[in-house]
Design an enzyme around this catalytic site. Structure first.
Site, PDB file in Angstrom:
ATOM      1  N   PRO A 206       0.825  -1.221   0.000  1.00 20.37           N
ATOM      2  CA  PRO A 206       0.000   0.000   0.000  1.00 20.37           C
ATOM      3  C   PRO A 206       0.847   1.255   0.000  1.00 20.37           C
ATOM      4  CG  PRO A 206      -0.833  -1.591   1.583  1.00 20.37           C
ATOM      5  CD  PRO A 206       0.470  -2.133   1.091  1.00 20.37           C
ATOM      6  N   CYS A 207       0.353   2.303  -0.686  1.00 19.42           N
ATOM      7  CA  CYS A 207       1.161   3.520  -0.865  1.00 19.42           C
ATOM      8  C   CYS A 207       1.478   4.192   0.468  1.00 19.42           C
ATOM      9  CB  CYS A 207       0.460   4.491  -1.797  1.00 19.42           C
ATOM     10  SG  CYS A 207      -1.139   5.079  -1.185  1.00 19.42           S
ATOM     11  N   GLN A 208       0.637   3.974   1.504  1.00 17.05           N
ATOM     12  CA  GLN A 208       0.892   4.593   2.799  1.00 17.05           C
ATOM     13  C   GLN A 208       2.189   4.097   3.423  1.00 17.05           C
ATOM     14  OE1 GLN A 208      -1.866   2.988   1.840  1.00 17.05           O
ATOM     15  NE2 GLN A 208      -3.674   3.636   2.961  1.00 17.05           N
TER      16      GLN A 208
END
Length: 735
Positions: A206-208
């Site tokens: 995930p980009c987070q």
């Protein structure tokens, strides 16, 4: 109103009585054999169900409930109001035959190579299995993929995987339900792989999870997933790996995150070439740089350690620096100062903290998990947790040690020794590439040339820049832009982009993808296909709508002969012959239902509309007629139909959809004022209709943090046709 009941026929020679389904309606009667038999003493005639608690009893009763639901649906909840006896028989017999044919599933224990050469792959952060599905659709020159293991943290991801790949396709692909940050994740993954060589790894952290080293973070569960993904790559050393992410990753932190990712990939080294670099460092070691060069050697040697040995290796590295500090402490401070000075103690205790990295990492994981469970964010607790987690990071500890050194009154003679200790600590906390930069800074021109030559050999993967792929360029009826980082092992052909399979004017439209599913109304569920008559449904625009339908190849390219429409591909399936389903698709509510054999074998799955109120339907109708949410604002205000919702996407039948997300209410069907079904969203993602999304249909509130229902499985997935294009390109180039 029709009545539906079950009764027993005369027993056979073994004493088993066939169970029949009987429907009475206005004096007419329909009788059907269910295919099930039971001893009369085990059947309750009043309840019309089997008695007892055995597995067989639960399975029979589930089947009878299933038939009762489908009969009730046809007779009382269908768009069609009048049926003749033969129609009812035909429709119910489809369900009966479907169930009888597929209820006994034999799992294939081993994938035997029937033809060609299998290329093994592992799917991390797998979700529903978009990457996996696309890989199993790809083949080139007798090469195809062998699915070894998938991983995700959620149980419904596992359930969807098990039903699709183990039960339905009969593969022995394993699934590891575990957080990739757990200490024993790699050990468990290797156990699932069972000694096989892995050729390709795919996945999308995930980009987070992308953060700059040393930067103050939110410290949520998604932090650091990227680095753990690369740890898997370092251990498995596949020929290719594919990392998928949102386009925004390219500009995050002003582009620094993209550079960090590329640097980290370039820092993965070929452990077989490590002796070459160590020899170079030893050869150029002098009296003045001896300590730093010894630290560089230890740092490089850390790269070749197995994950289980790295903690002791890191501890040894810190102890080596600590011993250096112990030797010079009497030279920079008297005995009393060395025991009481806050700066000396900060340095000494900082070493101890760094030597316990394993223990602090475990504590950090536990705190983050509890912080997430207690919803600690945007409140007065958040900063305190963030401060503490920041303080125990190696970067912050090293920063405090450096500040303490600068606060000491160090004699000029020993300033270099102290600076060397600070540099050694920074080597400890940096990537391989950053450590090499420190080495380069002390090299002359000829040494740098030799070092660059060594680095060419020692870097395991080649990557220059990420590739932006729009799913609509690969036969997906959706404008979904994703970034692909494709790592190519140095002994493999370099892949820098994935060629499009369709041109701009050949792209698949929303109408092509969804028109044949447009027979369902508000708060309805369909379990079989119904004929959609375009000429009746679209009246004056029928000719225009019909012209949107094209015969295509599997990847969306329009062809004149031998092609299928997009909807036909979706119904018939895109898997290569080797992976054709061994059983018809089925749905289960959860893992317990799968264990109990409570399977729903339907002709069509995941096609259920939401129960939307009259107010919501009116609002959607106004937006649909105006063509967009923005253009509808005036009329919505006038009619008292305003909403707090930020946006609605009105689907245009002759275009591609915007990016499919996880909330169905974000989209309005192009022909009817309603949200999309799971199956319609899956079509926009290019999943075959035979791919059944399991478990809950949707969820809300805090449950969204832990549950992955059907809509989330669909919205978070990589479109299989995009994955297929990636997989095909790798097959064309892999050695």
């Amino acid at each position: 109103m029709a009545t539906i009941n079950f009764y027993l026929d005369k027993p056979d020679k073994k004493g088993l009585s066939p169970i029949h389904l009987r429907i009475n309606c206005n004096g007419n009667q329909v009788k059907l054999a269910t295919g099930q038999k039971i001893k009369s003493k085990n059947f309750n005639k009043t309840k019309q169900r089997a008695t007892g608690t055995s597995y067989e009893t639960r399975e029979i009763n589930h089947y009878l409930n299933f038939l009762n639901e489908r009969a009730d649906e046809i007779l009382h909840h269908s768009n069609k109001k009048v049926f003749d006896k033969n129609e009812v028989k035909t429709l119910l017999n489809e369900h009966i035959e479907n169930y009888k044919e597929n209820n006994n599933v034999n799992l294939v224990k081993e994938q035997i190579s029937l033809y060609g050469k299998p290329i093994t792959f592992v799917d991390l952060f797998a979700g529903a299995g978009g990457f996996s599905e696309g890989f199993l659709q790809a083949e080139h020159n007798n090469k195809f993929y062998d699915f070894i293991v998938a991983n995700d943290i959620n149980e419904n991801c596992e359930l969807t995987h098990v039903v699709r790949y183990n039960h339905q396709l009969g593969l022995d692909a394993k699934f590891l339900t575990q957080d990739i940050t757990e200490p024993d994740f790699l050990d468990n993954l290797l156990e699932k792989i069972d000694g096989k060589t892995i050729d390709v790894v795919c996945g999308g952290p995930p980009c987070q999870s992308f953060s700059l080293a040393g930067k103050r973070k939110k410290f949520d569960k998604k932090d650091d997933l990227f680095s753990h993904y690369l740890e898997v790559i370092k251990v498995l050393q596949p020929k290719y790996f594919v990392m998928e992410n949102v386009k925004g990753i390219l500009t995050k932190e002003g582009g620094k995150i993209k550079e960090l990712i590329i640097n980290e990939i370039n820092s993965i080294i070929d452990i077989n070439e490590i002796p070459l670099l160590i020899t170079f460092i030893k050869k150029n070691k002098t009296e003045s740089n001896s300590f730093i060069y010894d630290c560089l050697i230890k740092k490089v040697e850390l790269e070749k350690l197995l994950e289980k040995d790295k903690d002791s290796g890191r501890e040894e590295y810190i102890n080596f620096i600590d011993n250096r500090f112990r030797k010079i402490t009497p030279k920079i401070a008297d005995y009393k100062t060395s025991k009481t000075d806050v700066n000396i103690n900060t340095i000494r205790h900082g070493f101890k903290l760094l030597s316990r990295t394993k223990q602090w990492d475990k504590l950090k994981r536990d705190i983050i998990r509890e912080k997430d469970y207690c919803n600690i964010y945007s409140d007065d607790f958040a900063d305190a947790f963030t401060d503490f987690l920041t303080e125990i990071s190696p970067e912050k500890i090293i920063s405090r040690i450096e500040t303490s050194f600068k606060s000491l009154k160090i004699p000029e003679t020993f300033k270099k020794d102290c600076n060397d200790i600070i540099t050694a600590l920074k080597i400890y906390a940096t990537s391989f590439d950053e450590s090499i930069d420190i080495l380069k800074s002390s090299c002359n021109t000829s040494q740098k040339k030799e070092l660059n030559s060594i680095l060419e050999k020692i870097r395991l993967y080649k990557i220059e820049k990420p590739f932006v792929a729009n799913a609509s360029n690969y036969g997906v009826p959706q404008n979904r832009e994703r970034v692909l980082f494709i790592g190519c092992r140095k002994d493999q052909k370099f892949i820098s982009e994935i060629p499009s399979t369709v041109s701009e004017n050949e792209k698949v439209t929303i109408f092509e993808a969804l028109y044949d599913l447009d027979f369902i109304g508000n708060n309805q569920e369909a379990h079989r296909y119904e004929l959609v008559d375009i000429s009746k449904q679209y009246n004056g625009t029928a000719k225009k709508m019909a012209s949107l339908l094209k015969k295509r190849s599997i990847d969306g390219k329009p062809i004149s002969k031998g092609g299928k429409s997009y909807s036909e591909w979706s119904k018939n399936g895109r898997l290569i012959e080797r992976f054709q389903p061994k059983t018809k698709p089925f749905y289960v509510k959860n893992s317990e239902a799968l264990e109990a054999g409570e399977k729903y074998f339907d002709l069509l799955n995941n096609h259920k509309t939401s129960n939307q109120s009259k107010t919501v339907i009116k609002r959607l109708d106004v937006i649909l007629k105006n063509g967009s949410y923005k253009d509808a604002q005036f009329e919505l205000d006038k009619c008292g139909l305003t909403s707090n919702k930020r946006n609605y996407n009105v689907l245009k039948p002759d275009e591609q959809s915007p990016t499919v997300m996880t909330i169905p209410d974000d989209y309005i069907h192009y022909n009817t004022p309603r949200a999309l079904t799971v199956r319609e969203m899956a079509r926009l993602q290019s999943f075959d209709d035979s791919f059944v999304f399991q478990g809950k249909r949707s969820t809300g509130g805090n449950n969204r943090k832990t549950e992955v229902p059907q809509y989330t499985l669909v919205g978070n997935a990589v479109p299989p046709l995009l994955a297929r294009a990636v997989a095909s390109e790798i097959l064309k180039n892999i050695k």
